[in-house]
Write an enzyme that holds these catalytic residues in place. Structure first.
Site, short mmCIF file in Angstrom:
data_model
loop_
_atom_site.label_atom_id
_atom_site.label_comp_id
_atom_site.label_asym_id
_atom_site.label_seq_id
_atom_site.Cartn_x
_atom_site.Cartn_y
_atom_site.Cartn_z
N SER A 61 0.82 -1.26 -0.03
CA SER A 61 0.10 0.07 0.00
C SER A 61 0.99 1.40 0.12
O SER A 61 0.12 2.31 -0.04
CB SER A 61 -1.04 -0.01 1.34
N LYS A 64 -0.17 3.61 -2.55
CA LYS A 64 -0.97 4.88 -2.48
C LYS A 64 -0.57 6.10 -2.31
O LYS A 64 -1.07 7.12 -2.52
CB LYS A 64 -2.06 4.36 -1.37
N SER A 116 -5.61 3.58 4.72
CA SER A 116 -5.23 2.67 3.62
C SER A 116 -6.30 2.00 3.00
O SER A 116 -6.17 0.83 2.57
CB SER A 116 -4.26 1.64 4.06
#
Length: 387
Positions: A61, A64, A116
């Site tokens: 993640s 992101k 997240s």
């Protein structure tokens, strides 16, 4: 004091780091758990510590960071989108978006950076580009722009995919770029954030997963990540005494500890070097003003954080040949580029330090003493254009 003749474009000022005494640094950390890691000076991209930093690995993640940066650079933070079933067909972490919900891009970015949310990442792609594929094109184009040569984005959320990978070095470049965006920093530095979305929208609170915000001095971001394939991934940024560092760990069982050690080492290993001082700011000729000159002033800190004692710091000053009155304090009149070993690392603006009002009298009203002086200054300013 500034000399009035200091108007030449491209004036170079050389500052050698000779004789600079650096504080004794801690020894390099030897017990970092990460498979790959890097510690980088944010302004200069100088690498202070690294291990397997060019190894291609999944980054979970922390993906992101790019998703959020591209979204914010789209310039539509307040755009509202109505969520559809297709947009939220994604597994993993979620901020609870449901078909029919209305949500802004800014809230989606907060949902990605703090909670997240994979659903937030997917909906962001639709909000900005109309779908996943075109948004991935933007992400990979931005990666190429930043010099992330060993990175391929195949998912917007960071879920595992065959060729979805990056390196610690590339993710550090991304982190350095992301924290230059004020809107990005304002979100990723929050431990909690109050937002509103839904059908109808109602208030909720996001909590940041990044424990370093509460446990490590100076940390203000950036993003955590985890999948079974990638292991624990973390990109952090911290600022102490005017120096900003970015640390990256990929597949790090003890990532919180790793980042504390890396950052403590890094801040002990660097020192700020003054590259350009306010006393070196030029004066600029003003045509048609009550004053013939205006003093420039530099915006921001013109020092450079260095870990390499032999590095050469240089500057180039670019200013306008002359200005037309009226001049307002704060008007941009030039810039100062900072270089380390010949590579440009940052830019600072030069602005007018004071107001200069335009001459309001007709030239026929000038005294005999004023006419030659005024004419002389105008001629001098005109001739400077051709130097």
């Amino acid at each position: 004091m500034c000399k009035k003749c200091f108007l030449a474009f491209g004036l170079s000022l050389l500052f050698l780091c000779l004789g600079t005494v650096f504080a004794a640094a801690q020894e390099q950390p030897t017990d970092i758990s990460a498979q790959a890691c890097i510690l980088m000076v944010a302004d200069t991209h100088e690498v202070l510590f690294a291990r397997n930093e060019q190894e291609k690995l999944p980054m979970a993640s922390t993906t992101k960071i790019m998703t959020a940066l591209v979204a914010l650079e789209s310039g539509i933070p307040q755009k509202e989108i109505t969520v559809t079933d297709e947009m939220v067909r994604v597994e993993g972490t979620s901020i609870g978006l449901l078909p029919g919900d209305t949500v802004t891009v800014q809230t989606l970015v907060a949902g990605m950076l703090l909670e997240s949310g994979n659903d937030a990442a997917n909906v962001t792609a639709y909000a900005v580009s109309g779908g996943i594929a075109p948004f991935l094109e933007k992400m990979n184009a931005k990666a190429r722009e930043l010099g992330m040569q060993n990175t391929c984005f195949e998912t917007v959320s960071g879920l595992d995919s065959e060729n979805h990978c990056s390196t610690a070095y590339d993710m550090a470049l991304l982190g350095c770029a992301a924290i230059q965006n004020p809107a990005f920093c304002a979100i990723c530095s929050q431990t909690h954030m109050r937002v509103s979305y839904g059908n109808p929208p109602y208030a909720r609170t996001f909590s940041n997963h990044n424990k370093l915000l509460r446990s490590c001095d100076g940390v203000f971001g950036i993003k955590t990540g985890f999948t079974k394939k990638s292991g624990r991934c973390l990109v952090s940024a911290a600022k102490r005494d005017g120096v900003t560092l970015v640390a990256v760990t990929l597949n790090a069982p003890n990532d919180w500890s790793d980042h504390n050690k890396l950052l403590d080492f890094g801040f002990s290993a660097v020192q700020k070097q003054q590259a350009f001082s306010p006393e070196q700011c030029p004066q600029l000729a003003v045509v048609g003003g009550e004053s013939a000159f205006v003093t420039a002033t530099v915006v921001g800190d013109c020092s450079v954080a260095l870990g390499n004692i032999s590095a050469q710091v240089t500057t180039k000053v670019y200013v306008q040949p002359f200005l037309y009155a009226p001049v307002q304090a704060g008007d941009c009149v030039g810039r100062v580029d900072l270089f380390v070993d010949g590579e440009k690392v940052s830019t600072r603006s030069l602005v007018a330090a004071e107001n200069v009002a335009a001459v309001t009298r007709d030239c026929n009203e000038w005294t005999d003493d004023e006419k030659p002086k005024a004419l002389s200054e105008k001629i001098k300013a005109f001739l400077r254009m051709f130097r």
